[in-house]
Design a protein around this motif. Structure first.
Motif, mmCIF file in Angstrom:
data_model
loop_
_atom_site.group_PDB
_atom_site.id
_atom_site.type_symbol
_atom_site.label_atom_id
_atom_site.label_comp_id
_atom_site.label_asym_id
_atom_site.label_seq_id
_atom_site.Cartn_x
_atom_site.Cartn_y
_atom_site.Cartn_z
ATOM 1 N N SER A 158 -10.778 -6.777 3.335
ATOM 2 C CA SER A 158 -9.825 -7.598 4.079
ATOM 3 C C SER A 158 -8.717 -8.086 3.161
ATOM 4 O O SER A 158 -8.870 -8.132 1.938
ATOM 5 C CB SER A 158 -10.531 -8.808 4.709
ATOM 6 O OG SER A 158 -11.031 -9.677 3.698
ATOM 7 N N ARG A 198 0.814 -1.216 0.000
ATOM 8 C CA ARG A 198 0.000 0.000 0.000
ATOM 9 C C ARG A 198 0.851 1.271 0.000
ATOM 10 O O ARG A 198 0.358 2.343 -0.376
ATOM 11 C CB ARG A 198 -0.965 0.011 1.195
ATOM 12 C CG ARG A 198 -0.305 0.039 2.553
ATOM 13 C CD ARG A 198 -1.319 0.106 3.689
ATOM 14 N NE ARG A 198 -2.141 -1.095 3.781
ATOM 15 C CZ ARG A 198 -2.937 -1.354 4.826
ATOM 16 N NH1 ARG A 198 -3.006 -0.497 5.843
ATOM 17 N NH2 ARG A 198 -3.658 -2.457 4.853
ATOM 18 N N ALA A 216 -10.558 3.427 1.234
ATOM 19 C CA ALA A 216 -9.550 2.622 1.928
ATOM 20 C C ALA A 216 -9.388 3.072 3.376
ATOM 21 O O ALA A 216 -9.234 2.246 4.284
ATOM 22 C CB ALA A 216 -8.215 2.722 1.186
ATOM 23 N N GLN A 217 -9.444 4.366 3.571
ATOM 24 C CA GLN A 217 -9.351 4.890 4.937
ATOM 25 C C GLN A 217 -10.499 4.382 5.790
ATOM 26 O O GLN A 217 -10.315 3.999 6.956
ATOM 27 C CB GLN A 217 -9.353 6.422 4.907
ATOM 28 C CG GLN A 217 -9.251 7.086 6.261
ATOM 29 C CD GLN A 217 -9.188 8.602 6.138
ATOM 30 O OE1 GLN A 217 -8.420 9.144 5.346
ATOM 31 N NE2 GLN A 217 -10.009 9.300 6.918
ATOM 32 N N ASN A 266 0.358 -6.100 1.859
ATOM 33 C CA ASN A 266 -0.513 -5.513 2.873
ATOM 34 C C ASN A 266 -1.735 -4.816 2.291
ATOM 35 O O ASN A 266 -2.515 -4.205 3.022
ATOM 36 C CB ASN A 266 0.264 -4.552 3.794
ATOM 37 C CG ASN A 266 1.002 -3.469 3.027
ATOM 38 O OD1 ASN A 266 0.601 -3.093 1.922
ATOM 39 N ND2 ASN A 266 2.092 -2.969 3.605
ATOM 40 N N ASN A 267 -1.926 -4.901 0.971
ATOM 41 C CA ASN A 267 -3.151 -4.372 0.377
ATOM 42 C C ASN A 267 -4.277 -5.390 0.485
ATOM 43 O O ASN A 267 -4.052 -6.602 0.356
ATOM 44 C CB ASN A 267 -2.921 -4.018 -1.099
ATOM 45 C CG ASN A 267 -2.624 -2.555 -1.303
ATOM 46 O OD1 ASN A 267 -3.173 -1.706 -0.610
ATOM 47 N ND2 ASN A 267 -1.751 -2.254 -2.251
ATOM 48 N N GLU A 268 -5.481 -4.910 0.691
ATOM 49 C CA GLU A 268 -6.644 -5.783 0.775
ATOM 50 C C GLU A 268 -6.878 -6.481 -0.559
ATOM 51 O O GLU A 268 -6.713 -5.876 -1.628
ATOM 52 C CB GLU A 268 -7.890 -4.972 1.148
ATOM 53 C CG GLU A 268 -7.878 -4.381 2.538
ATOM 54 C CD GLU A 268 -7.132 -3.063 2.650
ATOM 55 O OE1 GLU A 268 -7.046 -2.502 3.751
ATOM 56 O OE2 GLU A 268 -6.619 -2.576 1.601
ATOM 57 N N ASN A 290 -12.328 -5.675 -1.498
ATOM 58 C CA ASN A 290 -12.731 -4.306 -1.164
ATOM 59 C C ASN A 290 -14.202 -4.125 -1.513
ATOM 60 O O ASN A 290 -14.633 -4.496 -2.613
ATOM 61 C CB ASN A 290 -11.910 -3.287 -1.953
ATOM 62 C CG ASN A 290 -10.472 -3.216 -1.515
ATOM 63 O OD1 ASN A 290 -10.163 -2.759 -0.421
ATOM 64 N ND2 ASN A 290 -9.551 -3.669 -2.378
ATOM 65 N N SER A 292 -4.103 1.776 -2.141
ATOM 66 C CA SER A 292 -5.083 0.692 -2.092
ATOM 67 C C SER A 292 -5.359 0.247 -3.512
ATOM 68 O O SER A 292 -5.202 1.031 -4.461
ATOM 69 C CB SER A 292 -6.378 1.172 -1.430
ATOM 70 O OG SER A 292 -7.450 0.285 -1.678
ATOM 71 N N ARG A 316 -10.000 0.709 6.702
ATOM 72 C CA ARG A 316 -8.941 0.509 7.693
ATOM 73 C C ARG A 316 -9.245 1.153 9.036
ATOM 74 O O ARG A 316 -8.449 1.064 9.972
ATOM 75 C CB ARG A 316 -7.624 1.039 7.115
ATOM 76 C CG ARG A 316 -7.171 0.216 5.916
ATOM 77 C CD ARG A 316 -6.107 0.896 5.072
ATOM 78 N NE ARG A 316 -5.882 0.131 3.835
ATOM 79 C CZ ARG A 316 -5.157 0.577 2.801
ATOM 80 N NH1 ARG A 316 -4.590 1.776 2.858
ATOM 81 N NH2 ARG A 316 -5.020 -0.186 1.728
ATOM 82 N N ASN A 317 -10.414 1.786 9.117
ATOM 83 C CA ASN A 317 -10.821 2.417 10.379
ATOM 84 C C ASN A 317 -12.232 2.007 10.777
ATOM 85 O O ASN A 317 -13.033 2.828 11.220
ATOM 86 C CB ASN A 317 -10.710 3.939 10.264
ATOM 87 C CG ASN A 317 -9.271 4.411 10.236
ATOM 88 O OD1 ASN A 317 -8.614 4.546 11.262
ATOM 89 N ND2 ASN A 317 -8.749 4.641 9.029
#
Length: 403
Positions: free
Chosen positions: A210, A176, A375-376, A256-258, A261, A181, A379-380
């Motif tokens: 994920s 990432r 993406a934010q 580390n990229n999903e 999505n 993303s 991840r939150n």
């Protein structure tokens, strides 16, 4: 007499082959030079031109040297995503018109910096969202704008990516830090088309996703990140034999990229949309459904075998695979669903002051904004994120400079 054009390409192989469509000496357009970090890529660029065009372009390891020595009228930037901001701003400051491959940048600040630089230097900028030039998306837009399905209220896009492991988890795309993303590198196409079909843009986004498969596959040791960089093409490691994913190895050291999505998009005009992306399906297709107040449309297929678009305009209380109206589009031809030669010719016409681009910098910025903030959100914990507006002077600026 048409203006004679001298063009260059930065990132000369892979997606850089797009620039081949621009080499039209009979039309007064020549690709005179290419830049690439890797010697084998530069050699491949020259060999390709000599075989296809009986023409030997100059090559450079440093794009800045190419720009300063060749002073081209325009340049195709097809280098990796994380280099877009730096390269585009350098070219724009040197008054070289830019065709920038999507995504425009991997940060929102980077995208806005590129737009501001183009405006300040009054230099043409066009974005490579070539799906706006594909036959099936244009036909869907035509149907929508005809009023056949009434007022659009919802758009759903499912994106099945069988080649996700080969295209996005064997090289720099997997990290990432290089992409933000895969909602950008891959999803920006579809988000842009959602915006285009809806005649609007995302103002709020939330999502879930994920990394569910590619975190469990064997990887190359650290220090071998660029193992594939010196290859002339990706055909040696992009094949249908790479299945199932769990049986493979040699993935990028940092993953580390999903690989799944899913984002919900609230558009400014009230249209609600969702985009679903998976990188380990056995098949590949983009499937759009557009629902209006008087019907819906859906594409079946989007590839070399041609596309069927079904339109349902009457009620029935059961599922009907065939619509009330069916449009069958022929195979689209070479170059990303037939779009590459069309978008390249649009860029040439923009350089000559004869046209404006169908793919706009503002549209490209809003597509990556939805991807970045999507993406934010993922991840939150799925919290909704609002998309910041462009400043009015950028929103209304004509980057084709054809006013």
């Amino acid at each position: 007499m048409e203006k004679q054009l001298r063009l260059g390409v930065i990132g000369s192989c892979g997606r850089g082959e797009l620039s081949d469509w621009a080499h039209q000496p009979e039309n007064g357009v020549e690709v005179v030079a290419g830049s690439d970090l890797y010697p084998l890529q530069r050699e491949g660029f020259v060999k390709r031109h000599e075989e296809k065009f009986k023409h030997t372009p100059k090559t450079y390891a440093d794009y800045r040297e190419m720009i300063e020595k060749e002073n081209p009228d325009g340049v195709f930037i097809t280098a990796p995503d994380f280099t877009h901001e730096e390269i585009a701003c350098f070219c724009l400051k040197h008054k070289v018109a830019v065709y920038l491959e999507k995504p425009i940048a991997i940060t929102l600040d980077g995208a806005d910096h590129i737009l501001q630089t183009a405006k300040e230097n009054k230099t043409r900028l066009m974005l490579g969202h070539n799906m706006r030039y594909m036959n099936f998306t244009n036909k869907m837009r035509e149907i929508i704008q005809s009023g056949m399905i009434g007022e659009v209220k919802a758009i759903w896009c499912r994106h099945f990516i069988s080649y996700g492991g080969d295209a996005y988890f064997r090289d720099w795309h997997a990290d990432r830090a290089n992409t933000c993303s895969l909602l950008l590198q891959k999803g920006a196409h579809d988000i842009d088309i959602i915006h285009w079909l809806a005649d609007s843009r995302t103002v709020r986004v939330n999502g879930i996703g994920s990394l569910s498969v590619y975190d469990k596959v064997p990887r190359r040791p650290a220090g071998n990140e660029h193992l594939f960089k010196d290859k002339l093409s990706i055909t040696s490691f992009w094949t249908n034999d790479h299945w199932p994913v769990s049986s493979l190895k040699d993935y990028y050291p940092t993953v580390n990229n999903e690989d799944i999505n899913m984002v919900n998009l609230q558009l400014a005009n009230g249209v609600q949309a969702c985009y679903l992306q998976c990188h380990f399906t056995p098949d590949a297709c983009r499937n759009y459904t557009v629902i209006g107040t008087q019907g819906r449309i859906e594409n079946m297929g989007d590839g070399d075998d041609g596309t069927t678009i079904e339109v349902w305009t009457r009620r029935t209380d059961s599922f009907r695979r065939d619509g009330d109206i069916t449009y069958r589009l022929p195979p689209p031809g070479k170059g990303h669903g037939g779009a590459d030669p069309v978008i390249v010719n649009n860029f040439i016409d923009v350089l000559r002051g004869k046209a404006v681009p169908v793919s706009t910098p503002q549209g490209a910025r809003y597509a990556v904004a939805a991807g970045i903030l999507g993406a934010q959100s993922i991840r939150n914990g799925g919290m909704p994120c609002d998309i910041p507006d462009l400043p009015e002077e950028i929103e209304n600026f004509d980057f084709s400079l054809n006013k």
